[in-house]
Motif scaffolding. Sequence first.
Motif, PDB file in Angstrom:
ATOM      1  N   UNK A  41       0.692  -1.396   0.030  1.00 53.54           N
ATOM      2  CA  UNK A  41       0.056  -0.068   0.020  1.00 53.54           C
ATOM      3  C   UNK A  41       0.801   1.329  -0.036  1.00 53.54           C
ATOM      4  N   UNK A  42       1.817   1.188   0.686  1.00 55.54           N
ATOM      5  CA  UNK A  42       2.719   2.288   0.933  1.00 55.54           C
ATOM      6  C   UNK A  42       3.471   2.824  -0.585  1.00 55.54           C
ATOM      7  N   UNK A  43       3.926   1.778  -1.158  1.00 54.58           N
ATOM      8  CA  UNK A  43       4.605   1.861  -2.687  1.00 54.58           C
ATOM      9  C   UNK A  43       3.427   2.403  -3.510  1.00 54.58           C
ATOM     10  N   UNK A  44       2.247   1.812  -3.689  1.00 55.40           N
ATOM     11  CA  UNK A  44       1.116   2.466  -4.426  1.00 55.40           C
ATOM     12  C   UNK A  44       0.837   3.852  -4.076  1.00 55.40           C
ATOM     13  N   UNK A  45       0.853   4.354  -2.642  1.00 57.12           N
ATOM     14  CA  UNK A  45       0.539   5.618  -2.286  1.00 57.12           C
ATOM     15  C   UNK A  45       1.447   6.551  -2.606  1.00 57.12           C
ATOM     16  N   UNK A  46       2.858   6.236  -2.752  1.00 60.28           N
ATOM     17  CA  UNK A  46       3.970   7.104  -3.244  1.00 60.28           C
ATOM     18  C   UNK A  46       3.777   7.293  -4.627  1.00 60.28           C
ATOM     19  N   UNK A  47       3.562   6.131  -5.310  1.00 58.26           N
ATOM     20  CA  UNK A  47       3.337   6.510  -7.025  1.00 58.26           C
ATOM     21  C   UNK A  47       2.016   7.367  -7.060  1.00 58.26           C
ATOM     22  N   UNK A  48       0.967   7.015  -6.482  1.00 55.98           N
ATOM     23  CA  UNK A  48      -0.138   8.097  -6.813  1.00 55.98           C
ATOM     24  C   UNK A  48       0.093   9.252  -6.425  1.00 55.98           C
ATOM     25  N   UNK A  49       0.912   9.804  -5.194  1.00 55.36           N
ATOM     26  CA  UNK A  49       1.118  11.117  -4.990  1.00 55.36           C
ATOM     27  C   UNK A  49       2.321  11.634  -6.178  1.00 55.36           C
ATOM     28  N   UNK A  50       2.970  10.949  -6.753  1.00 54.79           N
ATOM     29  CA  UNK A  50       3.899  11.281  -7.885  1.00 54.79           C
ATOM     30  C   UNK A  50       2.960  11.868  -8.786  1.00 54.79           C
ATOM     31  N   UNK A  51       1.869  10.888  -9.306  1.00 53.37           N
ATOM     32  CA  UNK A  51       1.074  11.095 -10.450  1.00 53.37           C
ATOM     33  C   UNK A  51      -0.199  12.358 -10.159  1.00 53.37           C
TER      34      UNK A  51
END
Length: 178
Positions: A41-51
């Motif tokens: 979940x933390x990895x997905x959240x990071x990539x969502x913040x970048x997007x």
Amino acid sequence: MEEISVITAVHHPLRRRIIDYLQLHEATQVGTLAKAFGAQVGSISHHLRMLQKAGIVEQTDDPTGDKRTSWWQLARRRITWSESDFDSPADAMLAREAQRANVRHQLDRLQRWHRVSRDSDVEGFATDTLKWATPAELRDLGQRLNAMLDEWGAGIDREDGQERLPVFFFAHGFPTEV
């Protein structure tokens, strides 16, 4: 013209998969994305913040009203650029590599389809043609195709009880030699 930061944000492999997922499923919870991709979940959240920083996705309210979960949706569906948009040699190089990554992504999807198509009851299609066009006419063709695909997709009632499969469509139009 797109900012180079938008182009590079979109062409990270996991971010591209997140964008594709959101195109099909619309607003989605972070945990659902993590499960779909076998990621934390933390990895997905990071990539969502970048997007999100690039203006591609945005947070949205949980459809059930639960304020404890994080839901995301696309803020925009189309990104268009050319390496010639960039004066900086470094940015032009990044744009060119993003174009290459995009073509690899498209061809990888096509190759995966061909590997499984013999075992599928669903047929795809292929089309190509060769015509004459000015640069303005070529731009017009791209705009018309995008409008047609938007109209076609908007006319599909996903709540009508019919089984649907994800469909990937890509076409390229470009000047060439005969």
